[in-house]
Scaffold this motif. Structure first.
Motif, PDB file in Angstrom:
ATOM      1  N   ALA A 282       1.082  -1.352  -0.166  1.00 19.14           N
ATOM      2  CA  ALA A 282       0.100   0.433   0.470  1.00 19.14           C
ATOM      3  C   ALA A 282       0.887   1.739   0.463  1.00 19.14           C
ATOM      4  N   ASN A 283       0.445   2.229  -0.390  1.00 17.61           N
ATOM      5  CA  ASN A 283       1.380   3.707  -0.818  1.00 17.61           C
ATOM      6  C   ASN A 283       0.921   4.013   0.829  1.00 17.61           C
ATOM      7  N   GLY A 284       2.539   4.745   0.939  1.00 23.71           N
ATOM      8  CA  GLY A 284       2.435   4.947   2.892  1.00 23.71           C
ATOM      9  C   GLY A 284       3.195   6.390   2.497  1.00 23.71           C
ATOM     10  N   GLY A 285       3.616   6.599   1.135  1.00 22.89           N
ATOM     11  CA  GLY A 285       4.251   8.345   1.354  1.00 22.89           C
ATOM     12  C   GLY A 285       5.366   7.936   0.963  1.00 22.89           C
ATOM     13  N   PHE A 286       6.417   8.809   0.866  1.00 25.57           N
ATOM     14  CA  PHE A 286       8.145   9.179   0.844  1.00 25.57           C
ATOM     15  C   PHE A 286       8.595   8.666   2.047  1.00 25.57           C
ATOM     16  N   GLY A 287       7.926   8.919   3.244  1.00 22.32           N
ATOM     17  CA  GLY A 287       8.804   8.517   4.272  1.00 22.32           C
ATOM     18  C   GLY A 287       8.852   6.769   4.836  1.00 22.32           C
ATOM     19  N   SER A 288       7.556   6.434   4.251  1.00 17.82           N
ATOM     20  CA  SER A 288       7.274   4.529   4.833  1.00 17.82           C
ATOM     21  C   SER A 288       7.926   3.974   3.860  1.00 17.82           C
ATOM     22  N   ALA A 289       8.735   4.177   2.458  1.00 13.76           N
ATOM     23  CA  ALA A 289       9.222   4.259   1.486  1.00 13.76           C
ATOM     24  C   ALA A 289      10.849   4.227   1.665  1.00 13.76           C
TER      25      ALA A 289
END
Length: 133
Positions: free
Chosen positions: A61-68
């Motif tokens: 799932a997309n979690g945003g820059f920080g999660s990636a």
């Protein structure tokens, strides 16, 4: 196999052409001690297609820059961790220069920018400044 000198994490979302171009630039860099490259695909609608010599992981799932970034960092095995945006133009030798600058200090963090003449070194542990009144 011993740990590489640096693990490069590239968060990916959308612009596969930019991520592929950066992977190509990274594969042309020579880094003493070795380098691993990890692309963390943040459930992009344009999935990262892969690149020879690059490890990739696709988030569910997309979690945003920080999660990636965190996903890629968890897979990293290098002595240093370098996070790069996919739209960066990577000059020849810049990773070696960053490592040579950082190594004597064993920093908690290094930051570099094309707008700065050199790299900034932050000590370990990072200083804590009082908040403004």
């Amino acid at each position: 196999m011993s740990e590489p000198a640096v693990s490069v994490v590239i968060p990916h979302y959308g612009a596969a052409d930019l991520t592929l171009a950066l992977c190509e630039q990274l594969m042309q860099q020579h880094v003493d001690g070795g380098m691993e490259v990890i692309v963390a695909d943040d459930c992009s609608p344009v999935p990262f297609p892969g690149y020879p010599g690059v490890r990739s992981v696709r988030r569910e799932a997309n979690g945003g820059f920080g999660s990636a970034c965190n996903t890629g960092a968890r897979l990293a095995s290098g002595k240093y961790l370098l996070v790069l945006n996919s739209d960066i133009d990577l000059p020849e030798g810049v990773i070696t220069r960053l490592l040579e600058t950082a190594e004597p200090f064993q920093p908690g963090m290094c930051m570099g920018s094309s707008h700065w003449p050199s790299f900034a070194i932050l000590p370990t542990p990072l200083p804590i400044w009082p908040t403004a009144p």
